[in-house]
Design a protein around this motif. Structure first.
Motif, mmCIF file in Angstrom:
data_model
loop_
_atom_site.group_PDB
_atom_site.id
_atom_site.type_symbol
_atom_site.label_atom_id
_atom_site.label_comp_id
_atom_site.label_asym_id
_atom_site.label_seq_id
_atom_site.Cartn_x
_atom_site.Cartn_y
_atom_site.Cartn_z
ATOM 1 N N SER A 164 -39.251 -9.315 49.197
ATOM 2 C CA SER A 164 -38.071 -9.861 49.865
ATOM 3 C C SER A 164 -37.924 -11.365 49.683
ATOM 4 C CB SER A 164 -38.115 -9.526 51.355
ATOM 5 O OG SER A 164 -38.011 -8.143 51.549
ATOM 6 N N ASP A 165 -38.989 -12.037 49.316
ATOM 7 C CA ASP A 165 -38.912 -13.482 49.088
ATOM 8 C C ASP A 165 -38.371 -13.822 47.704
ATOM 9 O OD1 ASP A 165 -39.851 -14.201 51.597
ATOM 10 O OD2 ASP A 165 -41.947 -14.264 50.959
ATOM 11 N N LEU A 166 -38.153 -12.806 46.875
ATOM 12 C CA LEU A 166 -37.688 -13.015 45.502
ATOM 13 C C LEU A 166 -36.202 -12.685 45.376
ATOM 14 C CD1 LEU A 166 -40.613 -11.162 43.672
ATOM 15 C CD2 LEU A 166 -40.375 -13.638 44.037
ATOM 16 N N PRO A 167 -35.531 -13.270 44.397
ATOM 17 C CA PRO A 167 -34.163 -12.830 44.091
ATOM 18 C C PRO A 167 -34.183 -11.337 43.740
ATOM 19 C CG PRO A 167 -34.680 -14.871 42.936
ATOM 20 C CD PRO A 167 -35.965 -14.381 43.537
ATOM 21 N N VAL A 168 -33.073 -10.641 43.984
ATOM 22 C CA VAL A 168 -33.021 -9.187 43.823
ATOM 23 C C VAL A 168 -33.508 -8.728 42.452
ATOM 24 C CG1 VAL A 168 -31.479 -7.183 43.726
ATOM 25 C CG2 VAL A 168 -31.215 -8.858 45.550
ATOM 26 N N GLU A 169 -33.001 -9.309 41.389
ATOM 27 C CA GLU A 169 -33.379 -8.849 40.041
ATOM 28 C C GLU A 169 -34.858 -9.100 39.756
ATOM 29 O OE1 GLU A 169 -31.612 -6.827 38.165
ATOM 30 O OE2 GLU A 169 -30.148 -6.945 39.784
ATOM 31 N N GLU A 170 -35.376 -10.220 40.211
ATOM 32 C CA GLU A 170 -36.799 -10.500 40.027
ATOM 33 C C GLU A 170 -37.647 -9.517 40.837
ATOM 34 O OE1 GLU A 170 -39.965 -14.186 40.518
ATOM 35 O OE2 GLU A 170 -37.817 -14.612 40.615
ATOM 36 N N TYR A 186 -34.492 0.615 46.174
ATOM 37 C CA TYR A 186 -35.294 0.162 47.310
ATOM 38 C C TYR A 186 -34.997 -1.288 47.702
ATOM 39 C CZ TYR A 186 -39.161 -1.529 50.076
ATOM 40 O OH TYR A 186 -39.887 -2.130 51.061
ATOM 41 N N VAL A 187 -34.919 -2.179 46.740
ATOM 42 C CA VAL A 187 -34.737 -3.601 47.034
ATOM 43 C C VAL A 187 -33.427 -3.816 47.798
ATOM 44 C CG1 VAL A 187 -34.474 -5.915 46.053
ATOM 45 C CG2 VAL A 187 -36.190 -4.354 45.118
ATOM 46 N N ARG A 232 -36.833 -17.871 58.973
ATOM 47 C CA ARG A 232 -36.904 -17.401 57.587
ATOM 48 C C ARG A 232 -35.743 -16.448 57.349
ATOM 49 N NH1 ARG A 232 -41.306 -16.811 54.549
ATOM 50 N NH2 ARG A 232 -40.664 -14.717 53.971
ATOM 51 N N LEU A 233 -35.293 -16.349 56.104
ATOM 52 C CA LEU A 233 -34.238 -15.399 55.772
ATOM 53 C C LEU A 233 -34.752 -13.965 55.863
ATOM 54 C CD1 LEU A 233 -31.341 -14.951 54.806
ATOM 55 C CD2 LEU A 233 -32.196 -15.151 52.450
#
Length: 181
Positions: A18-24, A48-49, A72-73
């Protein structure tokens, strides 16, 4: 009360897609599926993401409505007390156990069960804790009423709730317990 965080010891604690951009995040999940096929994470579906992000948005919004503090987001994930089932999720399983009182409890929300089925439109069994986010004081009342899910449903035969999920909306305490970074 103790909060537990389970993780793969080769990766480290409090590392989240969840701390990463969606594609990453999707690329990392694909890598997990390939390199760690026996882990629970390798069994996650292709969307899932996106589902996780939607669920986190719901939890965050509901917690803020209740007066919770969100720094936090996305949250760090923990569970209330030991979960035998979660301890089997990783090939190199490890855990961190933190007393709940070490956290600013205004930054911790809870769902009775994993947040994904709690907010899933597919789970419609009418249980009072579906589609609800709890504060610390509220989850204590729910625990008193229903007990810990891992005590009566660790095998999942009685529904999707196998543990109480805790969402930590701050890095303050977490930073003292991070490993592998």
């Amino acid at each position: 009360m103790f909060l537990y965080h389970y993780f793969d010891n080769t990766i480290g604690s409090f590392v989240s897609l969840s701390d990463l951009p969606v594609e990453e995040a999707k690329l990392v999940l694909d890598k997990i599926k390939k390199n760690k096929p026996h882990s629970q994470s390798s069994k996650r579906h292709d969307n899932y993401v996106e589902y996780r992000r939607n669920c986190e948005n719901i939890i965050r919004t509901e917690f803020i409505k209740q007066g919770g503090t969100v720094n936090r987001l996305t949250p760090h994930y923990m569970v209330v007390e030991h979960s035998p089932w979660l301890s089997t999720w990783f090939e190199n399983s490890a855990y961190i156990k933190i007393p709940a009182m070490e956290f600013d409890l205004k930054t911790v929300s809870f769902t009775y069960g994993d947040s994904m089925p709690t907010f899933s439109p597919i789970v419609n069994d009418g249980k009072e804790y579906r589609r609800k986010v709890y504060t610390y004081d509220e989850i204590l009342l729910i625990i008193k009423k229903y007990g810990l899910p891992q005590d009566w449903n660790d095998d999942g035969k009685h529904g999707p709730e196998r543990y109480i999920e805790a969402h930590i909306w701050s890095d303050e305490t977490i930073d003292r317990y991070r490993t592998g970074r």
